[in-house]
Structure formats: structure tokens, C-alpha cells
Scaffold this motif. Structure first.
Motif, PDB file in Angstrom:
ATOM      1  N   TYR A   1       1.219  -1.236   0.439  1.00 13.67           N
ATOM      2  CA  TYR A   1      -0.062  -0.108  -0.088  1.00 13.67           C
ATOM      3  C   TYR A   1       0.773   1.243  -0.174  1.00 13.67           C
ATOM      4  O   TYR A   1       1.682   0.887   1.031  1.00 13.67           O
ATOM      5  CB  TYR A   1      -1.132  -0.050   1.165  1.00 13.67           C
ATOM      6  CG  TYR A   1      -1.705   1.179   1.127  1.00 13.67           C
ATOM      7  CD1 TYR A   1      -2.993   0.669  -0.476  1.00 13.67           C
ATOM      8  CD2 TYR A   1      -2.040   1.604   1.787  1.00 13.67           C
ATOM      9  CE1 TYR A   1      -4.400   1.455  -0.193  1.00 13.67           C
ATOM     10  CE2 TYR A   1      -3.528   3.086   1.638  1.00 13.67           C
ATOM     11  CZ  TYR A   1      -4.416   2.397   0.659  1.00 13.67           C
ATOM     12  OH  TYR A   1      -5.335   3.912   0.605  1.00 13.67           O
ATOM     13  N   CYS A   2       0.587   2.067  -0.541  1.00  7.32           N
ATOM     14  CA  CYS A   2       0.979   3.461  -0.984  1.00  7.32           C
ATOM     15  C   CYS A   2      -0.156   4.790  -0.807  1.00  7.32           C
ATOM     16  O   CYS A   2      -0.545   4.437  -1.007  1.00  7.32           O
ATOM     17  CB  CYS A   2       2.242   3.481  -1.794  1.00  7.32           C
ATOM     18  SG  CYS A   2       1.129   3.609  -3.707  1.00  7.32           S
ATOM     19  N   HIS A   3       1.138   6.427  -0.587  1.00  2.00           N
ATOM     20  CA  HIS A   3      -0.429   6.990  -1.373  1.00  2.00           C
ATOM     21  C   HIS A   3       0.448   8.028  -2.181  1.00  2.00           C
ATOM     22  O   HIS A   3       1.382   8.059  -2.600  1.00  2.00           O
ATOM     23  CB  HIS A   3      -0.532   7.989   0.146  1.00  2.00           C
ATOM     24  CG  HIS A   3      -1.008   8.196   0.901  1.00  2.00           C
ATOM     25  ND1 HIS A   3      -1.842   8.994   2.299  1.00  2.00           N
ATOM     26  CD2 HIS A   3      -1.916   7.097   0.892  1.00  2.00           C
ATOM     27  CE1 HIS A   3      -2.531   8.353   3.290  1.00  2.00           C
ATOM     28  NE2 HIS A   3      -2.778   7.090   2.180  1.00  2.00           N
ATOM     29  N   PHE A   4      -0.680   7.234  -3.798  1.00  2.00           N
ATOM     30  CA  PHE A   4      -0.457   7.443  -4.951  1.00  2.00           C
ATOM     31  C   PHE A   4      -1.578   8.996  -5.519  1.00  2.00           C
ATOM     32  O   PHE A   4      -0.844   9.850  -6.200  1.00  2.00           O
ATOM     33  CB  PHE A   4      -0.129   6.677  -6.354  1.00  2.00           C
ATOM     34  CG  PHE A   4      -0.076   6.356  -7.379  1.00  2.00           C
ATOM     35  CD1 PHE A   4       1.227   7.015  -7.752  1.00  2.00           C
ATOM     36  CD2 PHE A   4      -1.928   7.118  -8.228  1.00  2.00           C
ATOM     37  CE1 PHE A   4       1.596   7.406  -9.197  1.00  2.00           C
ATOM     38  CE2 PHE A   4      -1.092   7.020  -9.824  1.00  2.00           C
ATOM     39  CZ  PHE A   4       0.411   7.389 -10.572  1.00  2.00           C
ATOM     40  N   THR A   5      -2.410   9.624  -4.968  1.00  2.00           N
ATOM     41  CA  THR A   5      -3.622  10.169  -5.343  1.00  2.00           C
ATOM     42  C   THR A   5      -3.845  10.925  -4.893  1.00  2.00           C
ATOM     43  O   THR A   5      -4.451  12.253  -5.268  1.00  2.00           O
ATOM     44  CB  THR A   5      -5.167   8.755  -5.462  1.00  2.00           C
ATOM     45  OG1 THR A   5      -4.930   8.688  -3.744  1.00  2.00           O
ATOM     46  CG2 THR A   5      -4.953   7.699  -5.765  1.00  2.00           C
ATOM     47  N   SER A   6      -3.310  11.978  -4.624  1.00  2.00           N
ATOM     48  CA  SER A   6      -3.086  13.023  -4.017  1.00  2.00           C
ATOM     49  C   SER A   6      -1.578  13.645  -3.887  1.00  2.00           C
ATOM     50  O   SER A   6      -1.716  14.442  -2.394  1.00  2.00           O
ATOM     51  CB  SER A   6      -3.684  13.073  -2.798  1.00  2.00           C
ATOM     52  OG  SER A   6      -5.230  12.492  -2.665  1.00  2.00           O
ATOM     53  N   PRO A   7      -0.994  14.359  -5.238  1.00  2.00           N
ATOM     54  CA  PRO A   7       0.197  15.126  -4.417  1.00  2.00           C
ATOM     55  C   PRO A   7       0.429  16.387  -4.740  1.00  2.00           C
ATOM     56  O   PRO A   7       0.431  17.126  -4.472  1.00  2.00           O
ATOM     57  CB  PRO A   7       0.990  14.273  -6.375  1.00  2.00           C
ATOM     58  CG  PRO A   7       0.099  13.837  -7.093  1.00  2.00           C
ATOM     59  CD  PRO A   7      -1.235  13.584  -6.049  1.00  2.00           C
ATOM     60  N   ILE A   8      -1.287  16.835  -5.179  1.00  2.00           N
ATOM     61  CA  ILE A   8      -1.439  18.303  -4.669  1.00  2.00           C
ATOM     62  C   ILE A   8      -1.761  18.556  -3.184  1.00  2.00           C
ATOM     63  O   ILE A   8      -0.690  19.693  -2.437  1.00  2.00           O
ATOM     64  CB  ILE A   8      -2.788  19.029  -5.304  1.00  2.00           C
ATOM     65  CG1 ILE A   8      -2.467  18.590  -6.977  1.00  2.00           C
ATOM     66  CG2 ILE A   8      -2.713  20.529  -4.674  1.00  2.00           C
ATOM     67  CD1 ILE A   8      -3.412  19.230  -8.051  1.00  2.00           C
ATOM     68  N   ARG A   9      -2.020  17.352  -2.027  1.00  2.00           N
ATOM     69  CA  ARG A   9      -1.805  18.204  -0.744  1.00  2.00           C
ATOM     70  C   ARG A   9      -1.182  17.364  -0.244  1.00  2.00           C
ATOM     71  O   ARG A   9      -0.870  17.319   1.303  1.00  2.00           O
ATOM     72  CB  ARG A   9      -3.424  17.764  -1.072  1.00  2.00           C
ATOM     73  CG  ARG A   9      -4.293  16.201  -0.419  1.00  2.00           C
ATOM     74  CD  ARG A   9      -5.794  16.712  -0.548  1.00  2.00           C
ATOM     75  NE  ARG A   9      -6.881  15.686  -0.419  1.00  2.00           N
ATOM     76  CZ  ARG A   9      -6.272  14.199   0.037  1.00  2.00           C
ATOM     77  NH1 ARG A   9      -6.115  14.831   1.868  1.00  2.00           N
ATOM     78  NH2 ARG A   9      -6.593  13.280   0.337  1.00  2.00           N
ATOM     79  N   ARG A  10      -0.874  15.749  -0.309  1.00  2.00           N
ATOM     80  CA  ARG A  10       0.410  15.243   0.323  1.00  2.00           C
ATOM     81  C   ARG A  10       1.659  15.115  -0.287  1.00  2.00           C
ATOM     82  O   ARG A  10       1.682  14.516  -1.332  1.00  2.00           O
ATOM     83  CB  ARG A  10      -0.144  13.957   0.531  1.00  2.00           C
ATOM     84  CG  ARG A  10      -1.681  13.745   1.268  1.00  2.00           C
ATOM     85  CD  ARG A  10      -1.918  12.283   1.440  1.00  2.00           C
ATOM     86  NE  ARG A  10      -1.935  11.467   0.667  1.00  2.00           N
ATOM     87  CZ  ARG A  10      -3.355  10.926   0.244  1.00  2.00           C
ATOM     88  NH1 ARG A  10      -4.650  10.841   1.234  1.00  2.00           N
ATOM     89  NH2 ARG A  10      -3.660   9.860  -0.440  1.00  2.00           N
ATOM     90  N   TYR A  11       3.162  15.201   0.548  1.00  2.00           N
ATOM     91  CA  TYR A  11       4.496  15.051   0.288  1.00  2.00           C
ATOM     92  C   TYR A  11       4.666  13.904  -0.806  1.00  2.00           C
ATOM     93  O   TYR A  11       5.135  13.460  -1.643  1.00  2.00           O
ATOM     94  CB  TYR A  11       5.051  15.885   1.383  1.00  2.00           C
ATOM     95  CG  TYR A  11       6.930  16.120   0.357  1.00  2.00           C
ATOM     96  CD1 TYR A  11       7.305  17.002  -0.497  1.00  2.00           C
ATOM     97  CD2 TYR A  11       7.425  14.771   0.745  1.00  2.00           C
ATOM     98  CE1 TYR A  11       8.387  16.631  -1.088  1.00  2.00           C
ATOM     99  CE2 TYR A  11       8.535  15.307   0.285  1.00  2.00           C
ATOM    100  CZ  TYR A  11       9.182  16.437  -0.570  1.00  2.00           C
ATOM    101  OH  TYR A  11      10.130  16.072  -1.803  1.00  2.00           O
ATOM    102  N   PRO A  12       4.003  13.162   0.557  1.00  2.00           N
ATOM    103  CA  PRO A  12       4.593  11.041   0.281  1.00  2.00           C
ATOM    104  C   PRO A  12       3.823  10.645  -1.585  1.00  2.00           C
ATOM    105  O   PRO A  12       5.115  10.448  -2.153  1.00  2.00           O
ATOM    106  CB  PRO A  12       4.122  10.747   1.049  1.00  2.00           C
ATOM    107  CG  PRO A  12       3.913  11.468   2.056  1.00  2.00           C
ATOM    108  CD  PRO A  12       4.059  12.720   1.795  1.00  2.00           C
ATOM    109  N   ASP A  13       3.385  11.491  -1.581  1.00  2.00           N
ATOM    110  CA  ASP A  13       2.488  11.078  -2.899  1.00  2.00           C
ATOM    111  C   ASP A  13       3.010  12.303  -4.116  1.00  2.00           C
ATOM    112  O   ASP A  13       3.647  11.259  -4.795  1.00  2.00           O
ATOM    113  CB  ASP A  13       1.097  11.633  -3.098  1.00  2.00           C
ATOM    114  CG  ASP A  13      -0.032  11.508  -2.170  1.00  2.00           C
ATOM    115  OD1 ASP A  13       0.649  11.167  -0.819  1.00  2.00           O
ATOM    116  OD2 ASP A  13      -1.168  10.575  -2.824  1.00  2.00           O
TER     117      ASP A  13
END
Length: 731
Positions: A548-560
Motif C-alpha cells: 500500500y502507498c499514497h499515490f493519488t493526492s500529490p497536490i496535498r500530500r508530500y509522500p504522493d
């Protein structure tokens, strides 16, 4: 292995006895010309609390010396708790043992008494490693010859003494920021000077501004960052059209809340000839503009996340990017990173591709409108969006398949109610109503989840440094406490050393629709660990996901944003051994920083919500409501109303008997009457008082004889939760 890592590893060995610097230098073969640098390393490690130097100048690791390092969490009554860095129980610190330490400080604590027979582990602060509160926000009070600031944060129980020469024009009752110039000790309160006057208590926006300042959240972007953003061209370079996959002919839509302005994800869907679904998740390519280590990237790293505070957003990126260039606004060309997945009728991703793309969304849809089309069959909207009806129908089909698959593997789907707080033009709360977690919200939720899993697995097998979203297995001791409680309600959890989420999911499913649902779900959630970012892929317990990762919100989350950059480098063959080594360090730094900033944002968001809920109830003194007992403590009961507002019924107001706290069964029992107030009980309460400064609401239980005579009982509307894309993490 670095010299620091080698030293720590050596000192942790069972046979190690504390050595002085020269003895350690001999062990590590430190040459004469290297000795000064070696001493600096030891000094740095000691200041950071990694190692300890004794009075005889011998070095060791804290845990081998009965010492614990961690963060201090203060209490308004003067005592505190140490939240250790390492996995071990919290340590109680009485006020007499704080030795000048304040809330938030990173400290070293000597254990005075280990946990035993119900008594909490107790300790004393022996060293303050790092101060947290260089500045304090609070109400200024003028005492003619001197002043003092009463901190807004009640966990800082000292008032800050302000000499007359340091008032800076502050007047009594104003909200000010004071810089601490002298730290407290056993005999003296902290001393400071006023450095800023925010305004008068009660002025519009001052309450939320105070919370922003207290949590040290950024208010404006530095001029250098704003200037850099303004210089970015709005034109997409011609070469991007030729090198990317052109998807502008696809029907692609965004589906968000009505108020959303940063639209970073869009969806396309079609049915293939073999009956499978082709789901496209298209995410704004923020990294095209936010290059590695440019001013935008450095500021985004520092912020870590956007913060949402009811009537305002503290964005991670300047508006030109978040609401403009990177927002997938309708009918304009936008650069994206697309994950295209072929999904069969059982919800398995049988094929996928990840590539750089260019899209043009057909429509900017809202959750409300899509739900009205699919659930309510709204004729007006059906006519307006007739060209997208087939796609919406396919989305609903696929959503149900993905949800069924996720639940069947054991994902825990908490269905907590969340609320929307509505403010008037003066910032006063005029309504608090539940969000609706309807079909459209659930569709986007499922599509983002399957996309995040697919991307994480793809990058895991690429053997490339990456930022994963992990949720570790729960603590067995906490789960056993939970199990004891639910056992009394007739539920059974099979707890083994390797607990599977399916065991807990069965409880969540079993209580759906029952009066104890909220209580059991809340207790279970408290038994689980918090999700966080990590370079290690150890899976997500709550989602029952291996990758699992965070890919879908690069405008509001730095990891993405960071993992977009890594993915683009990987698919373009730009990650060599040298880059991989550098990425390992960057990934670890980003994981730690983003996890920390996420916690800070959550704390600020929660505090603003609590403030506005208290303000909303402040003119409802004497009114009666129906609620449910959501928590039981030795000092009283917490009652939650259906609109998520929670208040305390203090034990001193239970005047019909003397009540004893039964910790095992989480209830209060009347000594004479044997009346029982337990978790999950439905009760009627009167609003007794509201403490706006502490953001606390107090209820009184309505007595039985009053129940029948009370004509006006509020029953705040129930509803579903909205946008709980990752239930474990948002709570």
C-alpha cells in the motif's frame, strides 16, 4: 554502517560496560588525527539523546542505564506523561519531577518505579534534550508593574511572566505571542517578552488564527516560493505532447465535493470485450512543476501536507499550482500520471500500466450529483449528463465488486459518522450536520484504494526505494483489553500472536446497526496502531493489504508527490545505483517528516472542530438532547450526540448515588442502587455549561421523572460518514 550506528550497536551488546572516549577510540581503531572528529560525534550523539555520558565520562545507551527518551505530554493540573520513542508504556511524571520541562519538550527520564500492581510507571526528568515551546500564545494580563501570559494550550500549566519593559504595547485581554527568554525551573515560572499581538479575544477569525499559531502552521508562502510559482508558464511545452500518452479522447471525469478546488484525481472506465473493466485513475503530474529540491519542493517537504480548518485551507503548494496548473479542471489539457488497470469480475487486477499522460476531463462532477443520478434517478441530472450514464453505471458495478473483494479478504470498514460544521460570515457556527457517505463517495474511495495498492506492488517488485503507507499489526495487550470488554457483550475475538484483520472485521460487521456499534468501533480503533509512512513495505493491517502507498493526492500530500517523482524516474530508466543510494536517504527523511506533519495537521484540525462544536453549544444551555455513552472514566461519562458533538457528564453531577468505576467492564456502578451507566447506553442529557477556553462541553443526565415531562428533546439528524478513503488513518 556509519560510525554512529556502529557505536550504538556496540553499546547495546550484553557484554558492553560503559567506556570513556579513549577506550572507545581504541575499539574502533580511531587514529590520532581523527580523535577530535570522533569526540564531536560522541558529543552530537549525547546532545541528541542517542547515548548518555555519565559523571565519570563513560558512555552508554539510555535503555541500558534505566533511562527513557521521549516527548513530554503535559497536563493542565501540572503533571505530565513521557511518550517514549521506543515501544514501551508511557511514563507518569509528577509535577515535582519535571525539573523545568514543559509540554512538547524532548526529554530524558530516569525511571523511579516500574509499572506494578496497577500503579503506573513513574519517572523524573533528568535532561531536556530539545525545547519545543520557544514561543507561547495566550491571553495577556496586565498587573501594572508586570504582566503575564496565560497560555491558550492548557497543557502548558505555567503562566509566562512578562517584565513591564517587554509588553510591546499589549493590553489586558489581547491574544499575544510571547517568546520565552528564561526557562522554568523548580522555583521559577518561565519568563518572556511579547513579540506579536494577534488581536482581541472574540474578534473574527482570532480563535482559528490562535490555533494556527499555536501549532506553528505556516500562514503564507515565503516570497521566494510565491515568486517561483508565478514565473511558471501556463502553457504545456510541445515536447510533452509528443512524449506522453495522449488520453484526451477518453471520457474522463473528476468527482469531488462541491467546495473542492484542488482536483488532483480523475477517473475513466470502460467494459472490455472479455467482460473485464478497464479502470483509469489519472493523477495530476505535480512533479512536472515541483522539481526535486526546487523552492516549491523544499517548501512542500517542510509542510508535508495541506491542512483543512473548516473555513480555510493551509495548502502544501501555492494556489497557482493547487487550484490552477495542477488541478484537473474541466475541458483543459492537463499533465497526469495514469494507472490503467484491467479488473476482472471478482475484483482482481489482471493487468496494469503506469505511464505519463495528458488528459482533458469531460466534466467536473460532484458527489451529490452523481449520487442523485445513480441512487435517486434524478431526471434533470440524467438528462444533463446523458453522455456519461453508461460510465457512471459501470463505476457503481465495479465499486461493489471491489468492496466485496476487500471485505472478503478481511479489510476493516469502520463506518464512523463525520460532520460538516457550517459557519456564518462572522465565523460563528450556525449548524453541524452529518456528512453523507453515499454511492459516489464510495466509488472514488474504492478506486483510489485499488490504485494505491497496484502502484505499491508494482514499485515493490521493482526493488526501488519508495515511500509506503503502512499500518502495523495491533498491540496484543491492547487487543486483549478490547476482547475482555466485547466478551461481556456477547462477542468473541480469536486473538493469537498473528492476529488477522478478518477476526476484527467480523466484530465490526456484527455490530452494524446496533446501539453498541459506535462504542465498539471506537474502542477497537483505539486498540489499533496509527498508520504512517515508511521506506519499508510491511503491509497495511486495517486494509488487509500486503502492499500500500499514497499515490493519488500529490497536490496535498508530500509522500504522493515524492513517489510520483520516483515512478517517473523509474519508468524512464533514470534510477542507477548512485541515485538509488541517494533515494534511500531521501525516502526515509520524507517518511518521518510527512508522518510528523500529518499528526500535527490532525491535531490542529481536531482542535478547530472541538472549538467550533463548543461554540455551537454555548447558546444551548438548558436544552435537552438524546445521545449515547461513548466513553466511561473514573471521573464521569462522555455522551456523544448523533451529530458527533461530545460532552462530559461529571461524576459529581450523578447525585442519586455514589458511583464506583469498574475499569474491566467500562461502566459506573451505583454503590447502593446498583444502577449501571455503561458504554453504549442511550441516555437523555441537558446541556449544563460550556468552557470555550478549554473547548469542553458539560452535560447532566436527565433524571427518569424528568424524561416523561420533557416536551422538547432534540434528536440531531443521523447520517453517514463522508470521504473516509482510509478509515484507519483519518481517525
Amino acid at each position: 554502517m556509519s560510525i554512529q550506528e556502529s557505536l550504538v550497536s556496540f553499546m547495546k551488546e550484553q557484554a558492553y560496560k560503559p567506556m570513556n572516549a579513549k577506550e572507545l577510540a581504541r575499539v574502533f581503531d580511531i587514529k590520532k588525527h581523527e580523535f577530535e572528529e570522533f569526540l564531536k560525534t560522541l558529543s552530537f550523539m549525547e546532545k541528541d539523546g542517542i547515548i548518555v555520558k555519565t559523571r565519570t565520562e563513560h558512555y552508554g545507551v539510555p535503555e541500558r542505564m534505566g533511562l527513557v527518551i521521549g516527548k513530554l505530554q503535559g497536563h493542565q493540573k501540572g503533571y505530565a506523561f513521557l511518550i517514549p520513542d521506543e515501544e514501551r508504556p508511557d511514563v507518569f511524571i509528577p509535577s515535582s519531577a519535571l525539573n523545568g520541562a514543559m509540554n512538547g519538550d524532548r526529554v530524558m527520564v530516569k525511571i523511579l518505579r516500574e509499572e506494578n500492581e496497577g500503579k503506573k510507571c513513574e519517572g523524573e526528568v533528568i535532561r531536556i534534550i530539545e525545547r519545543f515551546n520557544n514561543t507561547v500564545i495566550g491571553v495577556f494580563e496586565d498587573n501594572k508593574n508586570f504582566g503575564f501570559v496565560v497560555p491558550d494550550d492548557k497543557r502548558i500549566y505555567h503562566d509566562i511572566y512578562i517584565p513591564k519593559s517587554c509588553f510591546k504595547g499589549a493590553k489586558a485581554g489581547q491574544i499575544v505571542i510571547a517568546e520565552i527568554t528564561k526557562w522554568p525551573d523548580k522555583r521559577r515560572s518561565p519568563e518572556g517578552k511579547v513579540i506579536d499581538i494577534l488581536g482581541k479575544k472574540g474578534d473574527k477569525g482570532i480563535d482559528i488564527l490562535t490555533i494556527i499559531k499555536k501549532h506553528k502552521l505556516p500562514e503564507k508562502f515565503p516570497p521566494k516560493v510565491e515568486s517561483y510559482a508565478e514565473k511558471i508558464s501556463e502553457e504545456i511545452p510541445k515536447e510533452e505532447y509528443s512524449r506522453r500518452v495522449d488520453l484526451r479522447n477518453l471520457k474522463i471525469v473528476t468527482i469531488d465535493g462541491e467546495d473542492a478546488k484542488d482536483l488532483d484525481d480523475a477517473i475513466s472506465i470502460e467494459r472490455l470485450t472479455n467482460g473485464n473493466y478497464r479502470l483509469g485513475v489519472h493523477i495530476a503530474d505535480v512533479t512536472h512543476y515541483v522539481k526535486d529540491k526546487n523552492p516549491l519542493d523544499k517548501e512542500a517537504f517542510k509542510r508535508g501536507t495541506s491542512v483543512y480548518l473548516i473555513d480555510r485551507v493551509i495548502p502544501m503548494l501555492p494556489k497557482k499550482l493547487s487550484n490552477g496548473l495542477c488541478s484537473l479542471n474541466p475541458k483543459v489539457d492537463r499533465l497526469t500520471l495514469s494507472c490503467i488497470m484491467d479488473i476482472d469480475k471478482t475484483g482482481n487486477v489482471v493487468n496494469h500500466e503506469i505511464y505519463e499522460s495528458i488528459i482533458k476531463t469531460s466534466e467536473r462532477m460532484t458527489y451529490t450529483d452523481v449520487t442523485k443520478i445513480l441512487r435517486d434517478k434524478d431526471e434533470k441530472l440524467i438528462k444533463r449528463y446523458h453522455n456519461l450514464l453508461e460510465e457512471f453505471s459501470l463505476m457503481e458495478e465495479l465499486c461493489n465488486i471491489l468492496y466485496k473483494k476487500r471485505i472478503s479478504r478481511g479489510a476493516i470498514d469502520f463506518d464512523f459518522e463525520e460532520c460538516k460544521i457550517i459557519l456564518d460570515e462572522l465565523g460563528k457556527p450556525i449548524d453541524i450536520k452529518p456528512y453523507e457517505r453515499a454511492v459516489a463517495n464510495r466509488m472514488i474511495e474504492e478506486f483510489m484504494l485499488v490504485c494505491n495498492e497496484t502502484v505499491a506492488e508494482h514499485m515493490f517488485w521493482s526493488n526501488t526505494p519508495f515511500v509506503y503507507r503502512i499500518h502495523e499489526d495491533p498491540d496484543l495487550e491492547k487487543l486483549n483489553h478490547f476482547n475482555e470488554f466485547v466478551h461481556n457483550l456477547g462477542y468473541v475475538v480469536k486473538i493469537t500472536k498473528e492476529i488477522h484483520p478478518k477476526s476484527l472485521q467480523s466484530i465490526v460487521e456484527g455490530v452494524k446497526g446496533k446501539k453498541e456499534e459506535t462504542v465498539i468501533n471506537t474502542l477497537l480503533l483505539r486498540s489499533l496502531k496509527q498508520a504512517r509512512y515508511s521506506p519499508e513495505c510491511i503491509g497495511h493491517f486495517g486494509l488487509a493489504a500486503r502492499y500500500y502507498c499514497h499515490f493519488t493526492s500529490p497536490i496535498r500530500r508530500y509522500p504522493d508527490l515524492m513517489i510520483h517523482r520516483i515512478i517517473k524516474e523509474f519508468i524512464n530508466g533514470k534510477i542507477n545505483d548512485k541515485r538509488s543510494v541517494r533515494l534511500e536517504k531521501e525516502v526515509e527523511e520524507a517518511s518521518n517528516q510527512s508522518s510528523d506533519m500529518e499528526r500535527l495537521a490532525e491535531e490542529a484540525e481536531r482542535e478547530v472542530d472541538d472549538l467550533k462544536k463548543a461554540e455551537y453549544m454555548s447558546d444551548k444551555i438548558g436544552e435537552t438532547y438524546e445521545g449515547i455513552i461513548s466513553s466511561v472514566t473514573a471521573f464521569g461519562l462522555f455522551v456523544e450526540l448523533p451529530n458527533t458533538i461530545e460532552g462530559l457528564v461529571h461524576i459529581s453531577t450523578l447525585t442519586d448515588d455514589y458511583y464506583i468505576y469498574d475499569e474491566k467492564h467500562l461502566c459506573l456502578v451505583g454503590e447502593r442502587s446498583k444502577n449501571i451507566h455503561r458504554l453504549g447506553d442511550e441516555v437523555k442529557v441537558i446541556v449544563d455549561k460550556v468552557d470555550l477556553d478549554a473547548h469542553e462541553i458539560y452535560f447532566e443526565l436527565l433524571k427518569e421523572e424528568e424524561n416523561s415531562n420533557n416536551d422538547h428533546i432534540h434528536s440531531e439528524g443521523k447520517g453517514d460518514q463522508s470521504e473516509v478513503t482510509e478509515f484507519i488513518e483519518e481517525k
